[in-house]
Design a protein around this motif. Sequence first.
Motif, short mmCIF file in Angstrom:
data_model
loop_
_atom_site.label_atom_id
_atom_site.label_comp_id
_atom_site.label_asym_id
_atom_site.label_seq_id
_atom_site.Cartn_x
_atom_site.Cartn_y
_atom_site.Cartn_z
N ASP A 136 0.83 -1.21 0.00
CA ASP A 136 0.00 0.00 0.00
C ASP A 136 0.86 1.25 0.00
O ASP A 136 0.50 2.27 -0.62
CB ASP A 136 -0.92 0.00 1.23
CG ASP A 136 -2.09 -0.96 1.07
OD1 ASP A 136 -2.35 -1.38 -0.07
OD2 ASP A 136 -2.71 -1.30 2.09
N SER A 137 2.00 1.19 0.67
CA SER A 137 2.88 2.36 0.75
C SER A 137 3.54 2.68 -0.58
O SER A 137 4.02 3.81 -0.78
CB SER A 137 3.96 2.14 1.82
OG SER A 137 4.71 0.98 1.52
N ASP A 138 3.55 1.73 -1.52
CA ASP A 138 4.12 1.99 -2.84
C ASP A 138 3.14 2.73 -3.75
O ASP A 138 3.54 3.26 -4.78
CB ASP A 138 4.50 0.67 -3.51
CG ASP A 138 5.59 -0.08 -2.76
OD1 ASP A 138 6.50 0.58 -2.24
OD2 ASP A 138 5.51 -1.33 -2.69
N PHE A 139 1.87 2.71 -3.40
CA PHE A 139 0.82 3.36 -4.18
C PHE A 139 0.44 4.66 -3.48
O PHE A 139 -0.11 4.65 -2.37
CB PHE A 139 -0.39 2.43 -4.31
CG PHE A 139 -1.54 2.98 -5.11
CD1 PHE A 139 -1.34 3.86 -6.16
CD2 PHE A 139 -2.85 2.61 -4.81
CE1 PHE A 139 -2.40 4.36 -6.89
CE2 PHE A 139 -3.91 3.09 -5.53
CZ PHE A 139 -3.69 3.97 -6.57
N ILE A 140 0.75 5.78 -4.11
CA ILE A 140 0.57 7.09 -3.48
C ILE A 140 -0.37 7.94 -4.31
O ILE A 140 -0.20 8.07 -5.54
CB ILE A 140 1.93 7.82 -3.33
CG1 ILE A 140 2.86 7.00 -2.43
CG2 ILE A 140 1.73 9.22 -2.76
CD1 ILE A 140 4.27 7.54 -2.37
N VAL A 141 -1.39 8.49 -3.66
CA VAL A 141 -2.30 9.45 -4.28
C VAL A 141 -2.30 10.70 -3.41
O VAL A 141 -2.66 10.64 -2.23
CB VAL A 141 -3.73 8.89 -4.40
CG1 VAL A 141 -4.63 9.90 -5.11
CG2 VAL A 141 -3.73 7.56 -5.13
N LYS A 156 -4.81 -5.64 -8.33
CA LYS A 156 -5.26 -4.26 -8.31
C LYS A 156 -5.05 -3.67 -6.92
O LYS A 156 -5.18 -4.37 -5.92
CB LYS A 156 -6.74 -4.16 -8.72
CG LYS A 156 -7.01 -4.55 -10.17
CD LYS A 156 -8.49 -4.48 -10.49
CE LYS A 156 -8.75 -4.79 -11.97
NZ LYS A 156 -8.37 -6.14 -12.34
N LEU A 157 -4.72 -2.38 -6.88
CA LEU A 157 -4.57 -1.63 -5.63
C LEU A 157 -5.55 -0.48 -5.64
O LEU A 157 -5.85 0.08 -6.70
CB LEU A 157 -3.15 -1.09 -5.49
CG LEU A 157 -2.02 -2.14 -5.43
CD1 LEU A 157 -0.67 -1.46 -5.57
CD2 LEU A 157 -2.09 -2.93 -4.13
#
Length: 621
Positions: free
Chosen positions: A539-544, A613-614
């Motif tokens: 989750d920490s690799d996916f940033i919005v 998917k994330l």
Amino acid sequence: MIKITRFLVIIVLSLGFTAIAQEQNSDTGEVEILRPVDFFYTQAMSTYPQVLPSEIPHREVPRGLSDKRQKWADYLKTAGESDISQDPLAQTSAPTRISRAPILNFSGINLNVSPPDPSGAVGPNHYVQMTNGLWSVWDKNGVQEPGFPKNLSDPLGAGNGDPIVLYDREADRWIISQFLNPFSPAASRFLVAVSTTGDPTGTYAVYSFNPGGTIDYPHYGIWGNSYLISGNFSPNGRMYALDREAMLNADPGAEMVSLNLPGYIPGTAFNSPQPVHSEGAGIAAGRAPLVWIQDNAFPGVTTDHVKVWDFDIDWSDPSTANLSSPLIINTAPYDAFIAGSGGDPFANLAQPNTGQRIDALVHVINYQVHRYDFGTHESMVLNFPVEVTNGSRISGLRWIELRRTTGNDWELYQEGTFVDPTGDESVFMGGIGMDQEGNMALGYIKTGTETFPSLYYTGRADDDELGMMTVSEQLIIEGTTSVVTNSRYGDYGQLNRDPSDDLTFWYTSEYSGQPRRTQIATFNIADDLLSVDELVAADSDFIVSSTDNRIFDVSLRTETTNDILRLSVYNTLGQRVVYNQIEKQGDLYRQQLNLSELSGGVYIVNIGNAKTKLSKKIVVK
């Protein structure tokens, strides 16, 4: 039954002409609003008795010639001679792409009922099959759940058959149905059960609607906030819609609306236009299409074409429901009429070791018609039987892909006629669909003088030559007997894609003659065409991130895949409002999303490929 009848003005849309025209514009149409005549909750399915196929008495329902069917048979005789001697799109070159055996291939419900009319749908953890008498649930390994099969009356309470099952992926619910007294307007019923959770072995809310007409051969689809129904109904060209949200909430007052399709020209034996079923992530937005085919050999039809109506409803005021006039999309010529034999207009296709022929279901679109949203365009795919050479009584399958882009009408993108690639047998009763990469699958029955009714599949890659099935024919299961007592064969088969990956197809249909059999198979067109890597990311690799909650920077860092990823934004209703494809730059996927035109609220940002998917929740202000 409570009926509220109102009248409305049908909105006539202005349509461009690219081999497309309007036909028989309608000024007014009648909207009927119906409420359930019965509603109840079931217990968990585990509390209902198991019923084995051997316990179901033998039942055979021949096509027969009732007064109504005699009129249809007489109508067939009024058909003009086809203006083509040979289908111009009949595929002359055999498919050359290597196919593989099915992933799973197991027996469905085999009860001694003719026809079995199998319908099937797949969810994240289960597969459900329904037949004329019993229904059952399997896990995704093909293991039947304890206590199944069940009688169709559990949970539907009653009924006469033509069962349908759908999986509503946005709500994670199951919809199962059958009809009751379909030819008795005063007593006819649509029986529809909606699961109360995502578990098809759990409890259901069950509705009964009396439409006040005949309701033979129903077809269901999901579009937006409606469950749509059309079929061989009286009056001809009648369609129905159910309030999806109310039924998901188990509202005992959930409403049904009914309208006539403007500009409808009856078909032949089965007047059965189909609702388009939106399959894939996100709730379909906008007007819902319904489709029908027309052969110029029949009275009142001047060109071979596909008709598309658009249906719209606001369930806060269902009296405003309306249908467009039909959009006419001309196709290459086809011959949708295959003559019968021995005085039986439905005895069309040959079988081994018998003079008894079986019904190809002429002038019928095979179930289902699917729609897919690829971001850059939408695709709709359908198929129906045609006579390959006039007078041969050998059927092929005309398949069609329609496309549209934002703000434009549906247009013909490609079409072809798939024929037996190994001989001169008939192929019919097709199930067609597309995976998330645009690759197409076509399951079908093959029969002829050398082939007992058997199940096969073929397909094509998205970038193959248009109009061609390119995947080598693959046997699912070989039939061993013919039908010898009457011409009746099945009315249903069903192909759907697995919501877990949107690449795997699940297909069910019938095969053999007496006794009749059903089979369930899964297969994949994409695996030998694509290299889909496992996406591994935390989750920490996916940033919005955003400084103003209107323009968002999206990034994903991973070294495990170089696939083009799909970036989507969904609202809280599950509707996809943004769709992009992102290429990798170094070890980073990056995209800026301008969401300033969206209404304020909570949204879900989703990124991934076919396997993983994330998601992140965001707030737009």
